[in-house]
Motif scaffolding. Structure first.
Motif, PDB file in Angstrom:
ATOM      1  N   LYS A 122      -2.048  42.266  56.460  1.00  0.00           N
ATOM      2  CA  LYS A 122      -0.794  42.497  55.734  1.00  0.00           C
ATOM      3  C   LYS A 122      -0.922  43.639  54.716  1.00  0.00           C
ATOM      4  O   LYS A 122       0.067  44.048  54.105  1.00  0.00           O
ATOM      5  CB  LYS A 122      -0.354  41.213  55.030  1.00  0.00           C
ATOM      6  N   GLU A 145       3.521  44.073  61.506  1.00  0.00           N
ATOM      7  CA  GLU A 145       4.655  43.237  61.874  1.00  0.00           C
ATOM      8  C   GLU A 145       5.105  43.490  63.318  1.00  0.00           C
ATOM      9  O   GLU A 145       5.102  44.623  63.792  1.00  0.00           O
ATOM     10  CB  GLU A 145       5.849  43.493  60.941  1.00  0.00           C
ATOM     11  N   THR A 188       6.269  45.474  50.627  1.00  0.00           N
ATOM     12  CA  THR A 188       5.301  45.180  51.666  1.00  0.00           C
ATOM     13  C   THR A 188       4.710  46.474  52.203  1.00  0.00           C
ATOM     14  O   THR A 188       5.436  47.451  52.429  1.00  0.00           O
ATOM     15  CB  THR A 188       5.907  44.353  52.810  1.00  0.00           C
ATOM     16  N   SER A 194       2.688  46.301  54.974  1.00  0.00           N
ATOM     17  CA  SER A 194       2.179  45.885  56.283  1.00  0.00           C
ATOM     18  C   SER A 194       2.613  46.827  57.400  1.00  0.00           C
ATOM     19  O   SER A 194       3.763  47.256  57.457  1.00  0.00           O
ATOM     20  CB  SER A 194       2.659  44.471  56.603  1.00  0.00           C
TER      21      SER A 194
END
Length: 641
Positions: free
Chosen positions: A480, A554, A549, A551
């Protein structure tokens, strides 16, 4: 017995081949036009079936009970008594005990074996057979009944309960294996429910002892020989509802199995998506079940409605993944056989691992084609967990052993984004991949006036009244990339002294992140909240000024959707998973590097972003749960024509 005797009853005695047989006719003046014939092998059997008959009698149906054998006779010559039973039915028709009524055969236990004689007979007006817990413990007749069922030519409904322990799960499959291709048959098995005969839970000590003596576990996937009735067993009246559907000619709903390794009480993306899909499919008129791994330490009474438990170990599959279990044994075929008797019309896989492999065999045994939803970027996952070299080796092994089998046998695979599509297309030879983004329960994340007291309480609890709050919700794991946000925060913390970063969730990266925080001197700027109950997540989104975020892992990014629904501004790293959904400066802020992140963060914290927030909410209209479920249901029907 008293309740049943008070009903309108007429008794007749017939002599056939020098033997006497008693016939009892209840509600003979019924105007419903349906006569339900019920064979018993011995007079005392009447006591055992009181609970079964009362609801049917009270509904006003004409019920005819045939007592075939004397009290002490236990010799079962089915061919002989089949012919005798046929003659008895003909006699009752000719003497107008049964008038011009539709005849429905209702057999229980070994009495079900007489259904074949009814099927072959020339008795008019026989339109349906209802078989409940066929053959009891008389396993020698299992194969015979299975062969007979292949030749049935009138609608036949076969009922079991998962904890209907007088019938072994293996015996159920033996009838199913031979006969399930007969379109006249329909199977019913109720999850996590007890024997439906004891409909008011009048289990006597004698009956309980009989259950305990049966050497067959009621749990799918359990290899224990000693059977028992769990104290928290649920006695399900749905059996009666389904019987009355048959009697009233009400169409049945199509049964859907959603197979997943994610325990339903566990908060993760897959578990949430599967639970929402079940709700939406139920709204569309399907009968939907979540078939998932289960640790027997979790009480049955805590399981969600419509959950079929498959026994697993209590061991965690991956550190930081609470309640994610491994299959207790590798008997995929055996477990699949046990699941066939639930009679699923559609199968939908949400995993390649334990339940995925069971699903492959379940599809083969039941002749139902599977749909599969690709939730996880496994190649990236293994690289993050084990490093580039070892991750690549373990990924290739998993792909050959499990993943490729699922991809090969599913005619259609759903992916939630263009990113997933490109990765799966490159890695596999799947011909039909369709992009259908998963949805979220939008009502669950909308903030209302009623939520404000809870939100203000959390603000006070975490001392956030005068803070600028960045927030992250999700799995706290290396893939993440939370560490990037921490590093960026370290660069700008002096410029925005009242800024804090709140991290909600658990995972295997917690220890490493705390070390990074200490190294970057961010102890006063980071708040670890830990795991939060699903229904309280929206309060935390509401605490954030910006949902951040970094990340790139995903497949779709459902937390972005949740943040948008809660009215929280999004600051996210550029990723193909959200390409075409969230656009920089339109409905979110998207960045590539630190300089863009810092610039967009300043706008997010100090400018009016009402337009972006409203645009993000409008974006969600394209991903409404009902539209999503309808698309998926359409594929079920398409691949199972």
């Amino acid at each position: 017995m008293e309740r049943i005797i008070k009903k309108s009853v007429q008794t007749y005695t017939y002599e056939i081949d020098h033997s006497h047989y008693e016939v009892m006719s209840f509600n003979s003046k019924s105007k419903l036009g349906k006569a339900i014939v019920f064979p018993l092998f011995y007079p005392e059997g009447m006591k055992a079936f009181t609970d079964l008959l009362n609801p049917i009698l009270e509904a006003g149906y004409h019920v005819i009970i045939y007592k075939l054998l004397s009290k002490g006779d236990r010799v079962l010559f089915f061919d002989f008594y089949g012919k005798t039973f046929e003659r008895l039915v003909k006699e009752t028709v000719s003497h107008k005990v049964i008038k011009n009524e539709e005849i429905i055969f209702f057999g229980f236990g070994v009495g079900c074996l007489l259904a074949n004689s009814i099927q072959k007979s020339k008795v008019k007006n026989i339109t349906k057979c209802i078989l409940v817990s066929p053959f009891n413990r008389f396993k020698d007749n299992t194969s015979s009944l299975g062969k007979d069922l292949c030749n049935f030519k009138i609608p036949t409904y076969i009922f079991f309960g998962q904890f209907d322990s007088i019938v072994s799960i293996d015996s159920r499959f033996q009838t199913f294996e031979k006969a399930h291709r007969n379109s006249h048959l329909r199977y019913f098995t109720y999850p996590a429910t007890g024997h439906f005969l004891f409909y008011e839970r009048n289990l006597s000590l004698e009956v309980e002892e009989k259950y305990k003596k049966v050497s067959n576990s009621p749990f799918v996937g359990d290899d224990k020989k000693d059977n028992y009735l769990p104290e928290e067993i649920k006695y399900n009246n749905r059996f009666y509802e389904d019987v009355f559907k048959i009697l009233k000619d009400v169409p049945f709903k199509k049964k859907v199995a959603l197979l997943t390794d994610a325990f339903p009480l566990f908060i993760n993306g897959v578990a949430i998506v599967v639970s929402l899909l079940k709700e939406e499919l139920d709204r569309l008129g399907f009968e939907t079940y979540i078939v998932a791994l289960w640790d027997k330490k979790e009480p049955l009474e805590n399981l969600p409605e419509g959950y079929i438990p498959v026994v697993s170990t209590g061991a965690r599959l991956v550190k930081g993944y609470k309640d994610l279990h491994l299959l207790k044994n590798l008997a995929f075929q055996k477990n699949a056989k046990q699941l066939t008797t639930f009679g699923f019309d559609y199968l939908h896989l949400h995993t390649e691992y334990s339940m995925g492999q069971i699903g492959l065999w379940l599809s083969r045994y039941s002749d139902v084609k599977m749909l599969y939803t690709y939730h996880t970027l496994w190649k990236l996952y293994y690289e993050h967990k084990f490093g580039k070299l070892f991750g690549d080796i373990t990924y290739k092994a998993a792909r050959e052993l499990m993943f490729s089998k699922v991809y090969k046998e599913c005619p259609v695979i759903i992916v939630p984004s263009l990113k997933s599509y490109e990765i799966l297309s490159e890695e596999s030879k799947v011909k039909d991949i369709r992009i259908i983004p998963s949805s979220i329960d939008m009502e669950r994340f909308k903030i209302t006036k009623e939520d404000l007291p809870a939100i203000n309480k959390l603000k006070n609890q975490y001392n956030l009244k005068k803070k600028k709050v960045l927030g992250y919700i999700g799995r706290v794991s290396t893939e993440k990339n939370i560490v990037e946000t921490l590093e960026y925060l370290a660069h700008i913390k002096e410029e925005i002294p009242n800024i804090v970063f709140m991290i909600v969730g658990i995972g295997d990266a917690l220890k490493a992140l705390k070390k990074t925080i200490k190294k970057l001197h961010l102890e006063e700027y980071v708040i670890f909240v830990g795991e939060v109950e699903n229904d309280k997540l929206k309060y935390y989104y509401a605490l954030f000024d910006v949902f951040v975020t970094a990340s790139n892992f995903e497949t779709q990014g459902l937390t972005y959707f949740e943040a948008a629904c809660a009215g929280t501004l999004i600051l996210a790293k550029e990723d193909k998973a959200i390409e075409g959904i969230f656009t920089d400066g339109v409905n979110a802020y998207i960045y590539k590097d630190f300089y863009q992140w810092a610039e967009r963060l300043e706008k997010a914290l100090f400018e009016n972003n009402t337009k972006l927030i409203n645009n993000a909410k409008k974006t969600l209209n394209h991903y409404a749960p009902d539209k999503w479920a309808k698309k998926i249901a359409g594929i079920y029907q398409e691949i199972n024509k």
